[in-house]
Scaffold this motif. Structure first.
Motif, mmCIF file in Angstrom:
data_model
loop_
_atom_site.group_PDB
_atom_site.id
_atom_site.type_symbol
_atom_site.label_atom_id
_atom_site.label_comp_id
_atom_site.label_asym_id
_atom_site.label_seq_id
_atom_site.Cartn_x
_atom_site.Cartn_y
_atom_site.Cartn_z
ATOM 1 N N HIS A 32 0.658 -0.896 -0.132
ATOM 2 C CA HIS A 32 0.176 0.207 0.046
ATOM 3 C C HIS A 32 1.296 1.592 -0.059
ATOM 4 O O HIS A 32 1.958 1.099 0.330
ATOM 5 N N THR A 33 0.226 2.600 -0.332
ATOM 6 C CA THR A 33 1.524 3.299 -0.778
ATOM 7 C C THR A 33 1.895 3.808 0.561
ATOM 8 O O THR A 33 3.103 4.747 0.757
ATOM 9 N N PHE A 34 1.195 4.334 1.469
ATOM 10 C CA PHE A 34 0.651 4.383 3.253
ATOM 11 C C PHE A 34 2.983 3.514 2.766
ATOM 12 O O PHE A 34 3.261 4.280 3.625
ATOM 13 N N ALA A 37 5.514 4.033 2.312
ATOM 14 C CA ALA A 37 6.277 6.161 2.317
ATOM 15 C C ALA A 37 6.706 5.489 3.784
ATOM 16 O O ALA A 37 8.153 5.589 4.211
ATOM 17 N N ILE A 38 6.353 4.649 4.581
ATOM 18 C CA ILE A 38 6.640 3.804 5.841
ATOM 19 C C ILE A 38 8.066 3.519 5.300
ATOM 20 O O ILE A 38 8.795 3.890 6.048
ATOM 21 N N PHE A 39 7.736 2.596 4.547
ATOM 22 C CA PHE A 39 9.561 1.273 4.280
ATOM 23 C C PHE A 39 10.451 3.007 3.931
ATOM 24 O O PHE A 39 11.347 3.009 4.383
ATOM 25 N N TYR A 40 10.205 3.875 2.667
ATOM 26 C CA TYR A 40 11.207 4.410 2.009
ATOM 27 C C TYR A 40 11.749 5.552 3.107
ATOM 28 O O TYR A 40 12.666 5.012 3.506
ATOM 29 N N VAL A 41 10.832 6.371 4.142
ATOM 30 C CA VAL A 41 11.869 6.903 4.764
ATOM 31 C C VAL A 41 12.038 5.952 6.153
ATOM 32 O O VAL A 41 13.125 6.853 6.852
ATOM 33 N N SER A 42 12.342 4.651 6.500
ATOM 34 C CA SER A 42 12.882 4.319 7.416
ATOM 35 C C SER A 42 13.999 3.018 6.585
ATOM 36 O O SER A 42 14.945 3.003 7.552
ATOM 37 N N LEU A 43 14.249 3.577 5.711
ATOM 38 C CA LEU A 43 15.787 3.440 4.889
ATOM 39 C C LEU A 43 16.908 4.705 4.928
ATOM 40 O O LEU A 43 16.839 5.600 5.777
ATOM 41 N N THR A 44 17.522 4.074 4.800
ATOM 42 C CA THR A 44 19.107 5.019 4.450
ATOM 43 C C THR A 44 19.670 6.039 3.401
ATOM 44 O O THR A 44 18.919 5.428 2.681
ATOM 45 N N THR A 45 20.241 6.741 3.360
ATOM 46 C CA THR A 45 20.147 7.991 2.531
ATOM 47 C C THR A 45 20.477 6.938 1.027
ATOM 48 O O THR A 45 20.155 7.095 0.656
ATOM 49 N N GLN A 46 21.592 5.844 1.401
ATOM 50 C CA GLN A 46 22.097 5.479 0.165
ATOM 51 C C GLN A 46 21.018 4.826 -0.093
ATOM 52 O O GLN A 46 20.846 4.312 -1.666
ATOM 53 N N ILE A 67 3.976 10.945 2.902
ATOM 54 C CA ILE A 67 4.576 10.543 4.275
ATOM 55 C C ILE A 67 3.925 12.026 4.772
ATOM 56 O O ILE A 67 3.786 13.001 4.741
ATOM 57 N N ASP A 68 3.917 11.684 6.614
ATOM 58 C CA ASP A 68 3.929 12.570 7.710
ATOM 59 C C ASP A 68 4.752 13.184 7.628
ATOM 60 O O ASP A 68 5.976 12.971 8.360
ATOM 61 N N PRO A 69 4.500 14.539 7.364
ATOM 62 C CA PRO A 69 5.780 15.710 7.581
ATOM 63 C C PRO A 69 5.875 15.662 8.861
ATOM 64 O O PRO A 69 7.580 15.842 9.408
ATOM 65 N N ALA B 225 -6.794 6.306 9.094
ATOM 66 C CA ALA B 225 -6.718 8.156 9.671
ATOM 67 C C ALA B 225 -5.470 8.031 8.465
ATOM 68 O O ALA B 225 -4.585 8.349 7.981
ATOM 69 N N ASP B 226 -4.428 7.037 8.970
ATOM 70 C CA ASP B 226 -2.877 6.298 8.385
ATOM 71 C C ASP B 226 -3.534 6.373 6.482
ATOM 72 O O ASP B 226 -2.148 7.097 5.830
ATOM 73 N N TYR B 227 -4.064 5.015 6.225
ATOM 74 C CA TYR B 227 -4.346 4.747 4.523
ATOM 75 C C TYR B 227 -4.875 6.192 4.417
ATOM 76 O O TYR B 227 -5.042 5.643 3.043
#
Lengths: 450, 450
Positions: A32-34, A37-46, A67-69, B225-227
């Motif tokens: 799911h897109t949400f 997003a969770i996965f994406y922000v959890s990653l390292t820059t690389q 992404i939650d600001p 709310a999240d999704y």
């Protein structure tokens, strides 16, 4: 679900590290897109850089929309992309989210991305950036569907199908007259139910409820919650300039409620600082201010110090009485704030009498309790009566103050939540010691209590 | 808008009183259903009886779907109608609202209406009444659209058009296999965008996120709310039994937030009693409990009473120190509760160090402030140092307790909001006086402070 997610996350990271693009995209698309997003922000820059390589700006835009600001620093996230890529992605996001995001950027980065973006997107975002936080304008998106009232249902459906991909939601289609004035709305539900030949102008709902871009987000949230809207149009001079969707309102409701009630603790929990010094600076004014209010209490006690000098046992019960009265006051304060938030129609007088009654009841019972405790502990009848009496009256006063002060503030148009718990309890400390020592004085003078 | 409403309300009342049915229905139909509900509950029994006369049960059902249960007594409202009319209206309401309403009825009335309504509606409502408050089951409605996966888009559209009138929302159409197992979902948006010939099974979204009927409403609210869902399916053994729509969740979010943060005041503001005695009874346990905790503080002071006897000025600053430390503790408590509610990923250790640092900063600054105040007021250096030092340490301890106790509770699975503000501040009273008198004792013993 979250566990399942971390399971998939391990695989995805594995694919990235092995530079296996196809395997990654296959299982990434299943998320799911949400969750993406969770996965994406959890990653390292690389690792994120690798994903940026593999996704088009328009694809990453969908993820950034989720992404939650509060959880990230967008300055960092964007600086991981090439400026052109970042600018294109921002332009592809829903305007309300893009504006949220860009309002967090430092001016230099902001200017750069705006300059690199398609002119029309840049103009639109600049316009929306002007709206103040917590207003309808800052929440609205501009991807709504508006059609002319002189279409038939079937013609309208064609328009909607064309516009559907771009729009943030298509539950409501807004209807304009030839001058672009908003004259009605029709739900997608009715659009598919009405016969193809019917005229939009005949079947649309003309009883419009709209908001202005400067309206307070709390008021907008209240309207959408009351009317159970999925979206509400934002209008200036009868022209529709945007639309607020329920998903943005859901966050507002949570924030506003947290704001109202956390003020009971004399602190802002909505914008939590992640820097201890800033946090301390934000909390201090309340504390220091209350210290000076507390000095009033101290000087009252100081005034009765001769009593303490001759009957030092009085000192034993100061904090118990002030503390208990403060607790009672905070309870009635919380209830009063809630009543105001719910806009209960009760008259000020009625709710005041209500709290006087509760205060009296609680005061009597708490007073009797402490009287018995002291009787057993100190075996001193007069002291028990004095302390019990003082506590009872102090609780009554605190209850009334807790209920009355916010009501007054609301009447004179001040946000009642400003009358915070600490304020009420510090105030009731003052009245409590006055009551306590006066009662004690009477007993000492008349009954030689020692 | 509200003013405009009261304007219309006067006309409507006028029409009813003049028994002018047509004029009434004309302008009544122009109102939004929510406004109709507001108007309806604002009337006298007599006027409502007239409206009941003029509207069919199915028409009144739409209005009752919008009435906020907190504002009315449904026993009274229903007793204004004939039992048969009331039963038919209840059967016409959306099940989730009908169940909400009927759960407020006394058992005798409930049984009567159930016996008078169509068998299937009665069965359904009975089943839903079994779900406990605050669970997904108590929020779900059963008017959702589910179709077989082997249909084409155009066939599906026919089904949807047929079902649209009954359904509470048709933003999502749920897809079942031949065994009635929920296998996918498709938004109405994609349904109208995809070509007519496409197979549902090929275009549906199979990445389903569902909840169970026993799930906590707060958890459901968080997911929606999240999704950014407008609706979420409720599933038992892969079979879909209901759907929760965002409008119900909006109320949940407001209530849950109010509940969490008002506990900071040691009182439940969500279910406000309208009976003073009941209110008092609900608030007392906290207060009495805290009185006994406060007795600990009192007995500590009692233990140092000989100090007060010889240096009675010590009594002057007890309430100031306990009060200020309590305020600081409540602030850090509120922030901790918020962090937990937001499920911030911060480690316990980190947020603890964070609050220790803030506590130290605030403690030093508050301590210096009171030191200076005492220096000016009492012109007593040692007393100033003693009180300042005591206040600084007391604040530090209170801050750490306020942050740490809810974190511990959360870790061991207790609702952190139970560690209410009053509890924390009463607890910090205890530590404060211990610190205060020990510091004072040292100064008195070593520097003969008097």
């Amino acid at each position: 679900m979250r566990d399942e997610l971390s399971e998939q996350a391990r695989y995805l990271v594995h694919y990235i590290e092995n530079n296996d693009k196809d395997a990654f995209l296959d299982s990434f698309d299943e998320l799911h897109t949400f969750d993406q997003a969770i996965f994406y922000v959890s990653l390292t820059t690389q690792l994120r850089r690798q994903i940026i390589d593999w996704l088009k700006p328009v694809e990453l835009a969908d993820i950034f929309d989720e992404i939650d600001p509060e959880d990230v620093d967008f300055n960092d996230l964007l600086s991981e992309m090439s400026p052109h890529y970042a600018a294109e992605m921002l332009a592809e996001m829903y305007t309300d989210n893009a504006v949220d995001l860009m309002s967090d950027l430092d001016t230099k980065q902001l200017a750069m991305y705006l300059s690199l973006m398609p002119k029309d997107s840049a103009e639109e975002i600049k316009r929306l950036l002007k709206y103040e936080d917590d207003t309808a304008g800052s929440l609205m998106s501009t991807e709504f569907i508006a059609i002319n009232q002189r279409l038939t249902i079937s013609q309208a459906m064609v328009e909607v199908k064309k516009a559907a991909q771009e729009a943030e939601q298509i539950n409501y289609i807004y209807i304009l007259d030839d001058d672009g004035v908003l004259v009605g709305v029709i739900s997608l539900k009715s659009l598919i139910v009405w016969p193809d030949a019917a005229m939009i102008s005949e079947v649309m709902d003309t009883n419009l409820i709209t908001v202005g871009p400067a309206d307070d987000q709390e008021e907008v949230a209240k309207i959408m919650a009351d009317y159970n809207f999925v979206a509400i149009p934002v209008v200036v001079k009868e022209k529709m300039i945007g639309m607020i969707t329920v998903d943005d309102i859901v966050d507002v409701i949570d924030e506003e409620a947290a704001e109202d009630y956390s003020r009971l603790a004399g602190v802002d929990v909505v914008n939590i600082e992640d820097n201890p010094i800033k946090s301390a600076v934000k909390r201090l004014p309340w504390l220091i201010g209350l210290i000076f209010l507390g000095m009033g209490t101290a000087s009252v006690i100081d005034g009765y110090n001769y009593l303490v000098a001759e009957t030092s046992v009085l000192a034993v019960f100061i904090s118990l009485i002030t503390g208990t009265a403060g607790n009672a006051g905070t309870q009635s304060l919380a209830v009063a704030v809630r009543r105001i938030a719910l806009q209960e129609k009760q008259s000020t007088l009625k709710s005041l009498l209500f709290e006087i009654l509760i205060g009296a009841l609680i005061g009597v019972l708490a007073g009797v309790t402490i009287f018995l405790v002291i009787l057993v502990w100190k075996n001193n009848l007069l002291l028990g009566i004095a302390v019990g009496l003082a506590m009872g009256v102090a609780i009554l006063v605190a209850n009334v103050a807790g209920a009355f002060i916010p009501l007054i503030m609301d009447k004179i148009g001040v946000d009642p939540a400003v009358a915070s718990g600490p304020f009420i309890s510090t105030l009731s400390d003052l009245t409590s010691v006055v009551v306590y020592f006066n009662v004690a004085k009477i007993f000492i003078d008349h009954f030689m209590m020692h």
